[in-house]
Design an enzyme around this catalytic site. Structure first.
Site, short mmCIF file in Angstrom:
data_model
loop_
_atom_site.label_atom_id
_atom_site.label_comp_id
_atom_site.label_asym_id
_atom_site.label_seq_id
_atom_site.Cartn_x
_atom_site.Cartn_y
_atom_site.Cartn_z
CG ASN A 7 93.89 61.47 86.99
OD1 ASN A 7 93.13 61.37 87.96
ND2 ASN A 7 94.61 62.56 86.77
NE ARG A 69 96.34 62.88 90.71
CZ ARG A 69 95.58 63.95 90.75
NH1 ARG A 69 94.49 64.03 90.02
NH2 ARG A 69 95.89 64.96 91.55
CG HIS A 158 100.61 69.26 92.63
ND1 HIS A 158 100.52 70.59 93.00
CD2 HIS A 158 99.46 68.97 92.00
CE1 HIS A 158 99.37 71.09 92.60
NE2 HIS A 158 98.70 70.12 91.99
NE ARG A 219 92.26 73.14 95.40
CZ ARG A 219 92.97 72.30 94.65
NH1 ARG A 219 94.25 72.54 94.42
NH2 ARG A 219 92.42 71.22 94.14
CD GLU A 362 100.79 65.75 87.66
OE1 GLU A 362 100.48 65.52 88.85
OE2 GLU A 362 100.20 66.57 86.94
#
Length: 378
Positions: A7, A69, A158, A219, A362
């Site tokens: 990642n 990823r 996601h 955010r 993940e």
């Protein structure tokens, strides 16, 4: 089979090696501050060389495949892709849709191709799982040419996390995923909700970018689009300034000064009214999406909480579930606070709608997706 999962961020690389026979982690770690003053590594190339040395020191050899990823695959990738020149070119073409993420993901791929020649490498896209959304969910009410020419639409993110916990929920409930309707809530520094019918995403809270939807660490989530114009006109902020404001200085951090929910709750407990409001707004927004997705799905079998906040904050789970009895949501508040290393089930005994806490993984889902893609092509 040993699969290395990478990642790559703009200044970091997270890595894990999985032995796929047992689906166990054989090694893993993080190299951060790449290219920064005082950082250990000047480039992603040096960082990956360091990862190779770490793996050799741990006695791990014979990497069979690498899973990467990649944040944004646009409409081009509905499933993982074996990386070749055409895939690299397409990921590069997606950079305008994810300018903060895809360049770093791409650099990780290109460096890994140089350092691991001949080893198959697979791109696993955050957006791919949500490519099953119908147009009624993914289109914006904008002129059609913006979609046709510029691919302005909702993509969702996601995806690997939502897919993983959906699969885990089906296994735990001993049900076929194709027969389940689920709402999955990935709540961490970044947050998103997904409505999953029969194993397929039919709606999700994030949009063309990860900014849309829930209140997050930094955010803002859903806001009136006219705020952009108002802030520019009244404060003189440029488009770049507004983008930075909404992505990096808003959310929990904008509301109370800190973006980590643990710190927010500590401040709230001390009497800080801004933090109390931030926590309440966070849970309220999640609750609104749960209600909306129950309406979209029609029948709901389970609500799944995951991510750092979803897995570890019992009080956020309790706030989200409060006053949803009309939808069959009946939390057992004692069970909700129980500590377990695995899956937690916390609905009341007689309730048919399951409330589950499922730790996400993940990286394991990327490894699984990589193995499935290689098997599909064999």
């Amino acid at each position: 089979m040993k699969i290395l999962v990478l990642n790559a961020g703009s200044s970091s690389i997270k890595y894990q090696v999985f032995g796929m026979d047992e689906q166990q982690v054989l090694a893993g770690g993080l190299i951060d501050r790449i290219g920064e003053a005082g950082g250990e590594m000047a480039s992603h190339h040096e960082a990956l060389e360091q990862i190779i040395q770490r793996l050799q020191a741990a006695g791990i050899a014979g990497i069979d495949a690498i899973g990467h990823r990649v944040v944004h695959g646009g409409e081009h990738f509905k499933q993982p892709a074996l990386i070749d020149a055409a895939v690299v070119d397409t990921i590069r073409a997606m950079i305008p849709l994810a300018p903060l993420h895809n360049p770093a993901n791409l650099e990780g791929i290109e460096v890994a191709q140089r350092l691991f020649p001949g080893i198959p490498q697979v791109a696993v896209f955050d957006t791919a799982f949500h490519q099953t959304m119908p147009p009624v969910a993914f289109r914006y009410a904008l002129p059609v040419e913006l979609y046709q020419q510029h691919k302005v639409r909702r993509y969702g993110f996601h995806g690997t996390s939502h897919q993983y916990v959906a699969q885990q929920a089906a296994a735990y409930l001993q049900r076929d995923l194709a027969d389940l309707n689920l709402i999955t809530l990935h709540l961490g520094n970044g947050c998103s909700a997904a409505a999953i019918a029969g194993g397929k995403s039919i709606d999700t809270s994030m949009g063309m970018t990860p900014l849309e939807g829930l209140v997050m660490g930094t955010r803002c989530g859903d806001i009136d689009p006219a705020l952009h114009f108002y802030l520019h006109r009244e404060t003189g902020l440029s488009a770049d300034d507004v983008e930075s404001l909404f992505n990096k200085k808003s959310g929990l951090k904008g509301l109370c000064g800190v973006g980590d929910m643990r710190e927010v709750q500590a401040l709230a407990d001390s009497g800080d009214t801004d933090a109390q409001l931030a926590e309440a707004m966070f849970a309220y927004r999640v609750k609104k999406y749960v209600g909306a997705y129950i309406a979209v799905l029609g029948r709901i079998d389970a609500v799944v909480f995951t991510g750092g906040i979803g897995e570890h904050s019992a009080r956020i789970r309790a706030q989200v579930c409060a006053n949803l009895q009309v939808f069959g949501v009946h939390p057992d508040l004692d069970r909700n606070t129980a500590h377990t290393a695995g899956i937690l089930e916390f609905q009341q005994e007689a309730a048919t709608l399951k409330l589950l806490v499922i730790p996400t993984n993940e990286e394991l889902e990327i490894a699984r997706s990589t193995a499935r893609e290689l098997l599909r092509r064999s």
